[in-house]
Design a protein around this motif. Structure first.
Motif, mmCIF file in Angstrom:
data_model
loop_
_atom_site.group_PDB
_atom_site.id
_atom_site.type_symbol
_atom_site.label_atom_id
_atom_site.label_comp_id
_atom_site.label_asym_id
_atom_site.label_seq_id
_atom_site.Cartn_x
_atom_site.Cartn_y
_atom_site.Cartn_z
ATOM 1 N N ARG A 19 0.839 -1.202 0.000
ATOM 2 C CA ARG A 19 0.000 0.000 0.000
ATOM 3 C C ARG A 19 0.869 1.246 0.000
ATOM 4 O O ARG A 19 1.952 1.254 0.613
ATOM 5 N N VAL A 40 -6.874 -1.840 -5.415
ATOM 6 C CA VAL A 40 -7.852 -0.879 -4.921
ATOM 7 C C VAL A 40 -7.171 0.470 -4.891
ATOM 8 O O VAL A 40 -6.045 0.601 -4.415
ATOM 9 N N PHE A 62 -7.321 7.122 -0.258
ATOM 10 C CA PHE A 62 -6.462 6.547 0.778
ATOM 11 C C PHE A 62 -5.158 6.009 0.194
ATOM 12 O O PHE A 62 -4.350 5.429 0.897
ATOM 13 N N GLU A 90 -3.606 0.295 -3.244
ATOM 14 C CA GLU A 90 -3.310 -0.917 -2.514
ATOM 15 C C GLU A 90 -3.462 -2.146 -3.404
ATOM 16 O O GLU A 90 -4.498 -2.362 -4.010
ATOM 17 N N GLU A 131 -3.502 -6.245 -3.424
ATOM 18 C CA GLU A 131 -3.657 -7.355 -2.504
ATOM 19 C C GLU A 131 -3.550 -8.659 -3.288
ATOM 20 O O GLU A 131 -4.326 -8.910 -4.198
#
Lengths: 367, 222
Positions: free
Chosen positions: A307, A347, A351, A354, A356
């Motif tokens: 991230r 994603v 924020f 990220e 995953e």
């Protein structure tokens, strides 16, 4: 170790003595020389008592003691025809002779057990007028039991010695590791202090502080890598491999506190994918910008996420690139993970961005 | 958490065997208006001075002459359950950090953290707010994973709720409480509560494990 075995033998001696004594008492009436039989029983009892005491101390276990032990057993066998008549069936000492036999096996290993067995068996057999099948069988068992007990004693002794060596090696390794920790800790303290003060003083000192910080990270990573040991061939600890990524400025790697073993090829690809993500962060967010790598280990799969705190990828940019036929970095990352039989999810938002990855722990079968 | 209310300065104790480092931390804390009520260079001194000093926060190095930081943490928390222990470690040895947190420490920082980070951490643990680094969150996540993978674990044992796992995962990914609150659409306070209860469960599990160990070894029968 030998003392434990002699301790057990003391119990055996008492049991076989009881057997011999009880037989003598029960049969006393039908024996040709009851007085001689009782005398033999008394001798056996006395010797059993003495032997139990004598074998307790290792320094008393001399050749003389063992020779006397065996000689007495042989002597009692030899007097059997005189005490019980020439056509005896059971010998005077009966099973009592195993005391001497096992003592020899314990002390002189299989050679002793075999030798004592052969002697006892021979003396037993040569005196008999009529050899029966069971006499031969008993003699055979004597030789066999002596050899086997001797062999087992030797193995036990060797295993105990090996265990002692291994324990000492482990203790030494642990002590070395402890010392290394103390030394490392001292160095790390100073590096951390230089880094901290340098940052506060600014200017050239700040540069020194930054250098100290690099070394501090490097040393910490080394210490963590040193604690992980490769156990099975072909398997590696992916947690330790990911820790290497902390060498980069701004990168934090979080892993479980235990080694996470994966096939070497899988681990390599996972680390490469994480590295590609971090490269991407550098390009799109900035040099030294913070990024976090998290590894989670489940019994059947590992989850790896990378991230950053950047502005995120503008919506539509990835699709545009794909539509234009450009296989971007994100596609190559995705490709690596799907080749491992896993899934990659991206994603992005306010924020940050990220990745995953979820990858099965067993090696993919279709490759 | 009313900032406008004038509150007495936080009483801090600094335990570290490196004089240079101890002085630096003491100076930083005092300079920021905190009340350094005691310092100690080793475990024995720490235990001896703790009862009289009554600190609210202990800034503790794990690698100190015996008894080590883990034992000291356990004893401090036993004597005063309200005390907050902030672990500072140079090496960041994973096993040690995890053991300290299990023993009752509520925060952890690597020593290279800046002055501001240290002050923020001390203020936060003083308020009862656990200070997690992403690395520590990863360790705790791994620990709960290990617990749930152990076949004989019984249902009475503390487990993380899905939400707690989610929050902890986000902490491990380096997200601030504010970012987590935004992303999950919950309040900042709720995020703190989740993190706090995670720590509580880990410490509870530690006690359960110790008790079971004692029962298995027959230590409770006298």
């Amino acid at each position: 170790m030998e003392s434990r075995l002699f301790g057990a033998l003391a119990v055996v001696r008492v049991v076989v003595l009881l057997d011999a004594v009880v037989v003598t008492i029960v049969r006393a009436g039908s024996l040709p020389h009851p007085a001689a039989s009782v005398a033999c029983a008394v001798v056996m009892t006395a010797w059993t008592g003495f032997a139990t005491w004598a074998y307790v101390q290792p320094r008393r276990r001399t050749f003389l003691l063992l020779a006397a032990d065996l000689a007495l057993a042989l002597a009692l066998l030899l007097v059997t025809p005189l005490v019980k008549g020439a056509d005896f069936r059971a010998t005077v000492p009966s099973y009592w002779i195993v005391g001497a036999l096992i003592a020899w096996a314990i002390h002189f290993r299989w050679v002793g057990g075999f030798g004592a067995g052969v002697l006892l068996a021979t003396v037993d057999l040569v005196q008999r007028q009529h050899l029966q099948q069971s006499d031969y069988g008993n003699a055979f068992l004597l030789v066999l039991a002596g050899s086997i007990v001797g062999f087992l004693c030797e193995s036990l002794q060797r295993m105990a010695a090996e265990r002692d060596v291994a324990e000492r090696a482990a203790a030494m390794a642990a002590e070395r590791a402890r010392l290394a920790r103390v030394v490392h800790d001292g160095v790390l303290q100073v590096l951390a202090l230089v880094q901290r003060r340098g940052r506060e003083l600014g200017g050239e000192a700040a540069e020194l502080g930054r250098l100290a910080g690099d070394q501090e990270r490097e040393l910490r990573r080394l210490i963590q890598a040193q604690d992980t040991v490769v156990i099975e061939t072909g398997m590696v600890d992916v947690a330790a491999q990911l820790a290497v990524l902390e060498r980069r400025q701004g990168v934090t790697v979080s892993t479980p506190g235990f080694p996470v073993e994966l096939p070497a090829a899988t681990a390599h690809e996972l680390v490469a994918a994480a590295r590609a993500c971090l490269d991407n962060v550098r390009v799109h967010v900035g040099e030294d910008s913070p990024a976090w790598v998290l590894l989670q280990a489940h019994p059947d799969r590992v989850e790896l996420s990378v991230r950053d705190d950047g502005p995120g990828i503008p919506s539509g940019r990835l699709e545009e690139a794909a539509a234009a036929g450009r296989l971007g970095v994100s596609e190559s990352i995705r490709g690596r993970i799907t080749d491992l039989g896993g899934t990659a999810e991206l994603v992005t938002g306010s924020f940050g961005t990220e990745w995953e990855f979820v990858v099965p722990r067993s090696a993919p079968t279709n490759l | 958490m009313d900032q406008s209310e004038p509150s007495p300065p936080i009483r801090v104790m600094v335990v570290d065997d490196h004089p240079l480092w101890r002085d630096a931390v003491e100076r930083d804390l005092a300079g920021a208006g905190l009340d350094v009520v005691a310092v100690a260079a080793n475990g024995r001194e720490a235990l001896a001075r703790f009862p009289a000093a009554r600190p609210g926060v202990v800034v503790l190095d794990l690698q100190i002459p015996a008894p080590d930081g883990i034992a000291v943490t356990a004893e401090f928390v036993r004597q005063d359950p309200a005390v907050r222990v902030l672990v500072l470690s140079a090496s960041g040895e994973q096993a040690d950090v995890l053991a300290a947190v299990k023993a009752g420490a509520t925060g952890y920082l690597v020593k290279s953290a800046s002055r501001e980070e240290l002050l923020t951490a001390v203020r936060r643990v003083a308020q009862g707010d656990p200070v997690f680094t992403p690395g520590l969150a990863g360790l705790v996540l791994g620990e709960f994973q290990r617990i749930s993978d152990t076949p004989r674990s019984d249902p009475a044992e503390p487990r993380l709720t899905e939400r707690e796992t989610e929050v902890l995962k986000m902490v491990a990914k380096g997200m601030s409480y504010r970012q987590i609150a935004e992303r999950l659409v919950i309040s900042h306070r709720t995020v703190q509560n989740h993190v706090q209860s995670t720590l509580g469960k880990l410490q509870m599990h530690n006690r359960v494990e110790l008790t079971r160990y004692a029962i298995e070894r027959g230590l409770d029968t006298d």
